[in-house]
Motif scaffolding. Structure first.
Motif, PDB file in Angstrom:
ATOM      1  N   ASP A  28       0.864  -1.181   0.000  1.00 37.53           N
ATOM      2  CA  ASP A  28       0.000   0.000   0.000  1.00 37.53           C
ATOM      3  C   ASP A  28       0.895   1.224   0.000  1.00 37.53           C
ATOM      4  N   ALA A  29       0.489   2.244  -0.683  1.00 36.16           N
ATOM      5  CA  ALA A  29       1.243   3.493  -0.632  1.00 36.16           C
ATOM      6  C   ALA A  29       1.166   4.065   0.782  1.00 36.16           C
ATOM      7  N   PRO A  30       2.244   4.713   1.240  1.00 38.46           N
ATOM      8  CA  PRO A  30       2.213   5.298   2.583  1.00 38.46           C
ATOM      9  C   PRO A  30       1.290   6.515   2.642  1.00 38.46           C
ATOM     10  N   VAL A  31       0.887   6.860   3.829  1.00 42.74           N
ATOM     11  CA  VAL A  31      -0.021   7.998   4.046  1.00 42.74           C
ATOM     12  C   VAL A  31       0.567   9.282   3.473  1.00 42.74           C
ATOM     13  N   ASP A  32       1.890   9.458   3.627  1.00 42.66           N
ATOM     14  CA  ASP A  32       2.503  10.696   3.140  1.00 42.66           C
ATOM     15  C   ASP A  32       2.708  10.703   1.625  1.00 42.66           C
ATOM     16  N   ASN A  33       2.216   9.656   0.948  1.00 46.01           N
ATOM     17  CA  ASN A  33       2.292   9.621  -0.508  1.00 46.01           C
ATOM     18  C   ASN A  33       0.973   9.113  -1.104  1.00 46.01           C
ATOM     19  N   SER A  41       4.811  -0.511   2.341  1.00 47.26           N
ATOM     20  CA  SER A  41       4.969   0.193   1.071  1.00 47.26           C
ATOM     21  C   SER A  41       6.117  -0.486   0.321  1.00 47.26           C
ATOM     22  N   PRO A  42       6.231  -0.255  -0.975  1.00 44.97           N
ATOM     23  CA  PRO A  42       7.369  -0.835  -1.694  1.00 44.97           C
ATOM     24  C   PRO A  42       8.717  -0.444  -1.085  1.00 44.97           C
ATOM     25  N   THR A  43       8.853   0.797  -0.631  1.00 47.62           N
ATOM     26  CA  THR A  43      10.129   1.200  -0.027  1.00 47.62           C
ATOM     27  C   THR A  43      10.327   0.568   1.350  1.00 47.62           C
ATOM     28  N   ASP A  44       9.228   0.283   2.063  1.00 47.26           N
ATOM     29  CA  ASP A  44       9.347  -0.476   3.325  1.00 47.26           C
ATOM     30  C   ASP A  44       9.932  -1.855   3.043  1.00 47.26           C
ATOM     31  N   MET A  80      13.136   8.790   4.201  1.00 49.49           N
ATOM     32  CA  MET A  80      12.882   9.200   2.822  1.00 49.49           C
ATOM     33  C   MET A  80      13.354  10.633   2.598  1.00 49.49           C
ATOM     34  N   SER A  81      13.803  10.920   1.382  1.00 48.70           N
ATOM     35  CA  SER A  81      14.109  12.297   1.010  1.00 48.70           C
ATOM     36  C   SER A  81      12.900  12.857   0.265  1.00 48.70           C
ATOM     37  N   GLY A  82      12.829  14.170   0.207  1.00 50.97           N
ATOM     38  CA  GLY A  82      11.661  14.810  -0.388  1.00 50.97           C
ATOM     39  C   GLY A  82      11.692  14.910  -1.899  1.00 50.97           C
TER      40      GLY A  82
END
Length: 134
Positions: A28-33, A41-44, A80-82
């Motif tokens: 699932d996409a994260p809340v901040d994205n 999330s995929p990055t998790d 994460m970076s912005g």
């Protein structure tokens, strides 16, 4: 045969299936994205893969020395970076309260962890901060 087959479920969710075992997970996409943050999330998964890979390689090395690494635990922090949005740093804190009192063996395990396939595959700009509390 492919390693993983994935379906898009809608609402920024995917369902990767490991073809050999049949195991399926949801991302699932994260809340901040724009997501709900109700699953990895995929990055998790990238961050989790680093720690799991390190411990798998340590386990292989330990087994060759007739050692079990039971009780080894770790916490992973992903930063994460912005812009551009990407993983900037992965911090892994390993704790092993019942580690053997053999500094040479422990160093061998630490070195093995740092050369796991995931660690070696990640971009050199991605900072890997690894803390061994043993």
């Amino acid at each position: 045969m492919s390693t993983i087959k994935t379906s898009y479920l809608g609402n920024l969710r995917t369902a990767p299936k490991h073809m050999q075992s049949g195991t399926q997970i949801i991302t699932d996409a994260p809340v901040d994205n724009n997501g709900k943050g109700e699953a990895f999330s995929p990055t998790d998964l990238v961050a989790a893969a680093l720690g799991s890979c390190m411990v798998t390689i340590m386990g292989i090395v330990a087994k060759k020395d007739n050692l079990e690494i039971n009780g080894l635990v770790w916490e992973t922090t992903k930063i994460m970076s912005g812009s551009p949005r990407k993983i900037e740093e992965i911090i892994i804190d390993f704790t092993w309260e019942n580690a053997p009192d053999d500094e040479k063996l422990l160093q061998k395990l630490k070195n093995a962890a740092k050369t796991c396939p995931v660690a070696l595959s990640l971009d050199k700009d991605l900072k890997q901060t690894i803390n061994f509390n043993f």
